[in-house]
Design an enzyme around this catalytic site. Structure first.
Site, PDB file in Angstrom:
ATOM      1  N   LEU A 326       0.815  -1.208   0.000  1.00 32.98           N
ATOM      2  CA  LEU A 326       0.000   0.000   0.000  1.00 32.98           C
ATOM      3  C   LEU A 326       0.854   1.265   0.000  1.00 32.98           C
ATOM      4  CD1 LEU A 326      -2.989  -0.797   2.380  1.00 32.98           C
ATOM      5  CD2 LEU A 326      -3.147  -0.014   0.023  1.00 32.98           C
ATOM      6  N   ARG A 330       0.070   5.134  -1.331  1.00 27.34           N
ATOM      7  CA  ARG A 330       0.064   6.224  -0.358  1.00 27.34           C
ATOM      8  C   ARG A 330       1.315   7.089  -0.456  1.00 27.34           C
ATOM      9  NH1 ARG A 330      -1.945   2.311   4.083  1.00 27.34           N
ATOM     10  NH2 ARG A 330      -4.199   2.522   3.968  1.00 27.34           N
ATOM     11  N   VAL A 452      -9.625   7.821  -1.645  1.00 31.12           N
ATOM     12  CA  VAL A 452      -9.056   6.505  -1.947  1.00 31.12           C
ATOM     13  C   VAL A 452      -7.885   6.160  -1.034  1.00 31.12           C
ATOM     14  CG1 VAL A 452      -9.770   6.658  -4.344  1.00 31.12           C
ATOM     15  CG2 VAL A 452      -7.497   7.443  -3.716  1.00 31.12           C
ATOM     16  N   GLU A 453      -7.487   4.881  -1.049  1.00 27.28           N
ATOM     17  CA  GLU A 453      -6.391   4.359  -0.217  1.00 27.28           C
ATOM     18  C   GLU A 453      -6.637   4.629   1.266  1.00 27.28           C
ATOM     19  OE1 GLU A 453      -4.222   2.470  -1.306  1.00 27.28           O
ATOM     20  OE2 GLU A 453      -3.800   2.903  -3.389  1.00 27.28           O
ATOM     21  N   GLY A 454      -7.899   4.570   1.669  1.00 20.80           N
ATOM     22  CA  GLY A 454      -8.260   4.840   3.056  1.00 20.80           C
ATOM     23  C   GLY A 454      -8.746   6.268   3.204  1.00 20.80           C
TER      24      GLY A 454
END
Length: 753
Positions: A326, A330, A452-454
């Protein structure tokens, strides 16, 4: 006095005799910690072990080594990477028309072909598999430059080069999977997407309900062991056009075909989208952006175990794979999108503010406008510094989960602030959509990066300090591991050794915090000299305060701290602003201490110091034990911290540097795609022309203001002609003024339909 001496002697005796210390201190503390410290779940344990720490652990310790920080090499691009940027990338930029892309909801076919044929989807793939094997720095720079012109194209390029099949295969794939898939991905014979997000599983990726059951079925004429999958995913970028699907699901083995464990955990597999049962669903419309995003689903789809990434050994390892990888999304892609947007705002807004006039003056001369413009430039410098530094960490083969979470959250949020200021300065021009509006598309796309990505809310409140508290602390993670892996009296010797080091570490920080608080941060000498020296001292002070408050919070709240999201978020903010300020200092040093950048550096550092100390104050003021909170506040900064944010002088200095130092303006906005973006080129040309005619404009305005007759019915060209007749300006100046005014009028015009 005698009682105090007696107590000191008793304490010294206890600490000196190990058996006594075990029973009086270490064992009770170990039992207390077992109750108080947060118990790590299996997924949390894997997340902690999958990532690592870098500079964040130094900042968390209370004594960052700045010389070591600056010893990291300046981020550089290789000759082949720079050549790609100067040639293939420039060609791509000239092909992009974001207005048309958004209208068609897709990239033009020639653009798709160019991306595939020139390796834009193969940045991270090794050369031996046909990829370009670019650094994270190059990957980030390329995506940022594309984002300054077309977010749709940037996202399309970004996804295959971040979290996806290629990234997972390179780290966890079997040799056969690598040799089969990586060449196809490098040439775009296979176009990938990765399906993680489901209806009830967004930021909480561990909550996915998609599943696969181990079973035996016939595949290609043979009965083989495999998985029968059922899934329903959404928000999957490139899903509508992908030919290979990376899929995350939970694996189960109810019949014990692989062993005695029934729930095997999250697993990742690679599935061709033309495989029987795979359904590519409808498209989403992500805020009218033109990149492909949609759904994918399947019911009772059988795949052989060989399709699991890593083969049979990869079953149940998916969470570890995802957490490790990830960082690409990020730490590289989303900061790049933010940087591209920020550079676009800085380049265009600094130009527009100079050529736009109100009340007979350029709006750049108004202090209210300068305040917003300085914030744009100062935050852009910080965004770029963090983008470069975080990408460098990944190039150093680090996987710093906390740092990449900081970069994702704060850079996307800062780009939102930068864009809002840019819109405010542009006024009506920014809200009329059309080809000449160079801000609108990036403005509407900002929430995508934030989501996105959390989701950013959860990244801030749960991840940054939630992971940082245990992962970055010098002792806590090791102490938790010992406590969780032993009974009450087991591992006491090892725990005692850690505890004594922990006590010493905390005691040193407590007394350092008092001394620095009494001296307002200047009690210890700075290790770096020069115009930024005071910031090192202030950051050391803030780092010590963070270390003390973190120990206090974990000691007082223990596992409850995970549920105190507001407190956790504020400590995360302190750590974040320490890191962001560190990146600014690092960039300033590695750029050669550019004098033209100094005001932007002052702005960024003042901003981060104020934000960091304010977050610390908010944590203390809201701490669950108010007495302890006020005590620590008086202890850490009895006379206040003095972090006031950027002064008016700094604000004026930032704006002056933008307009008077051409190289400084170029450095702070170099990722902006100017030449191949007609709207940006138009305002840039108007700005340069306006600057070259300022002297003549001032003559013309003085002449107009002193004239007793107001020529309200005269055009600008007529006034210039009259000024020539009155010998106020020369014929050459008149011609330059007319040409400049024509460019200015075009730059401030808006589209009509």
């Amino acid at each position: 006095m005698g009682i105090i001496v007696f107590i000191i002697v008793v304490v010294c005796v206890i600490f000196a005799f190990q058996p006594l210390r075990y029973r009086v201190i270490s064992l009770p503390v170990k039992r207390y910690f077992k109750r108080a410290l947060p118990k790590l779940t299996q997924t949390e344990q894997e997340a902690m072990e999958a990532g690592d720490t870098w500079w964040d652990s130094q900042l968390f310790s209370g004594h960052p080594n700045w010389h070591k920080w600056h010893q990291n090499d300046a981020p550089l691009l290789s000759d082949s990477e720079q050549d790609f940027i100067d040639n293939e990338l420039q060609t791509l930029l000239s092909m992009l028309d974001e207005q048309q892309i958004r209208h068609d909801k897709d990239l033009p076919e020639p653009v798709w072909n160019y991306l595939k044929e020139n390796g834009f989807f193969a940045f991270i793939i090794p050369k031996k598999y046909g990829g370009r094997e670019f650094s994270a720095q190059a990957n980030s720079t390329i995506v940022a430059k594309i984002a300054s012109k077309s977010l749709s194209a940037a996202v399309t390029v970004m996804v295959p080069n971040s979290l996806g099949p290629a990234e997972l295969l390179m780290h966890y794939g079997t040799p056969e999977q690598k040799s089969d898939w990586l060449p196809k991905l490098a040439t775009a014979e296979a176009l990938p997407c990765f399906a993680l997000t489901a209806l009830e599983a967004g930021s909480d990726a561990g909550a996915i309900s998609d599943y696969g059951v181990v079973c035996k079925k016939t595949f290609q004429g043979k009965k083989v062991l495999g998985l029968q999958l059922t899934w329903s995913k959404r928000y999957i970028t490139l899903a509508p056009v992908a030919t290979v699907l990376g899929l995350a699901f939970k694996a189960y083995d109810p019949d014990g075909l692989l062993g005695d464990k029934s729930a095997l955990g999250i697993t990742c597999a690679l599935i061709p989208t033309d495989h029987k049962g795979v359904k590519t669903g409808g498209r989403h419309n992500p805020l009218d952006q033109g990149f492909m995003n949609g759904t994918t689903e399947g019911k009772d789809v059988f795949i052989p175990l060989e399709w699991v990434i890593g083969g049979q050994a990869g079953i149940g390892k998916g969470w570890r794979m995802l957490v490790s990888c990830l960082s690409a999304g990020r730490g590289i892609s989303l900061p790049a999108l933010s940087a591209g947007t920020a550079h676009l705002c800085t380049r265009t807004t600094s130009a527009y503010a100079r050529v736009r006039e109100q009340f007979g003056l350029s709006i750049a001369d108004f202090e209210g406008v300068q305040e917003s413009l300085a914030r744009i430039a100062g935050l852009t410098y910080s965004i770029e510094a963090c983008r470069q530094t975080t990408a460098q960490a990944i190039d150093m083969k680090k996987s710093p989960a906390v740092i990449t979470a900081i970069a994702k959250y704060h850079l996307t949020e800062m780009s939102r602030l930068v864009m809002n200021d840019a819109l405010d300065i542009h006024g009506g021009k920014a809200i009329q959509k059309g080809p000449s509006n160079y801000l609108a598309n990036n403005y509407t796309g900002i929430p995508i990066s934030i989501t996105v990505e959390g989701a950013n809310i959860l990244t801030r409140s749960l991840m940054i300090f939630g992971q940082g508290a245990t992962r970055c602390h010098p002792f806590i993670f090791k102490e938790i591991q010992i406590i969780q892996n032993s009974q009450a009296d087991d591992g006491l010797r090892e725990f005692d050794k850690l505890l004594m080091s922990h006590i010493q570490h905390t005691a040193v920080n407590v007394f350092k915090a008092l001394w620095l608080g009494l001296t307002r941060g200047y009690g210890l000498p700075a290790t770096i000299s020069g115009p930024t020296q005071k910031y090192y001292q202030k950051l050391n002070w803030l780092s010590v305060c963070l270390a003390v408050c973190a120990d206090l919070a974990m000691l007082r709240l223990g596992g409850e701290l995970k549920r105190k999201e507001l407190l956790s978020a504020r400590l995360g903010d302190v750590l974040s602003h320490l890191y962001l300020a560190s990146c600014v200092l690092k960039k300033y040093e590695h750029d050669g201490r550019q004098q033209g950048d100094l005001n932007a550096v002052h702005y960024a550092l003042s901003h981060h110091l104020k934000a960091g100390f304010s977050a610390l104050d908010d944590f203390i003021d809201n701490f669950t034990n108010r007495f302890a909170g006020q005590l620590i506040k008086r202890w850490c900064h009895a006379f206040g911290h003095g972090a006031k944010g950027p002064s008016d002088k700094i604000i004026a200095g930032v704006c002056t540097a933008l307009w008077k130092d051409k190289s400084a303006r170029e450095r702070i906005s170099h990722l902006c795609c100017s030449e191949s973006n007609p709207a940006v080129a138009e305002v840039e040309q108007a700005y340069l022309s306006y600057k070259s005619t300022i002297a003549a404009r001032n003559k013309l305005k003085q002449w107009q203001s002193s004239y007793k007759v107001y020529y309200y019915d005269k055009s600008f060209a007529d006034l210039v002609s009259l000024a020539v007749s009155d010998q106020v300006i020369s014929q050459e100046e008149a011609q330059s003024l007319i040409e400049s005014e024509d460019l200015r009028q075009k730059a401030i015009a808006v589209d009509v339909f």
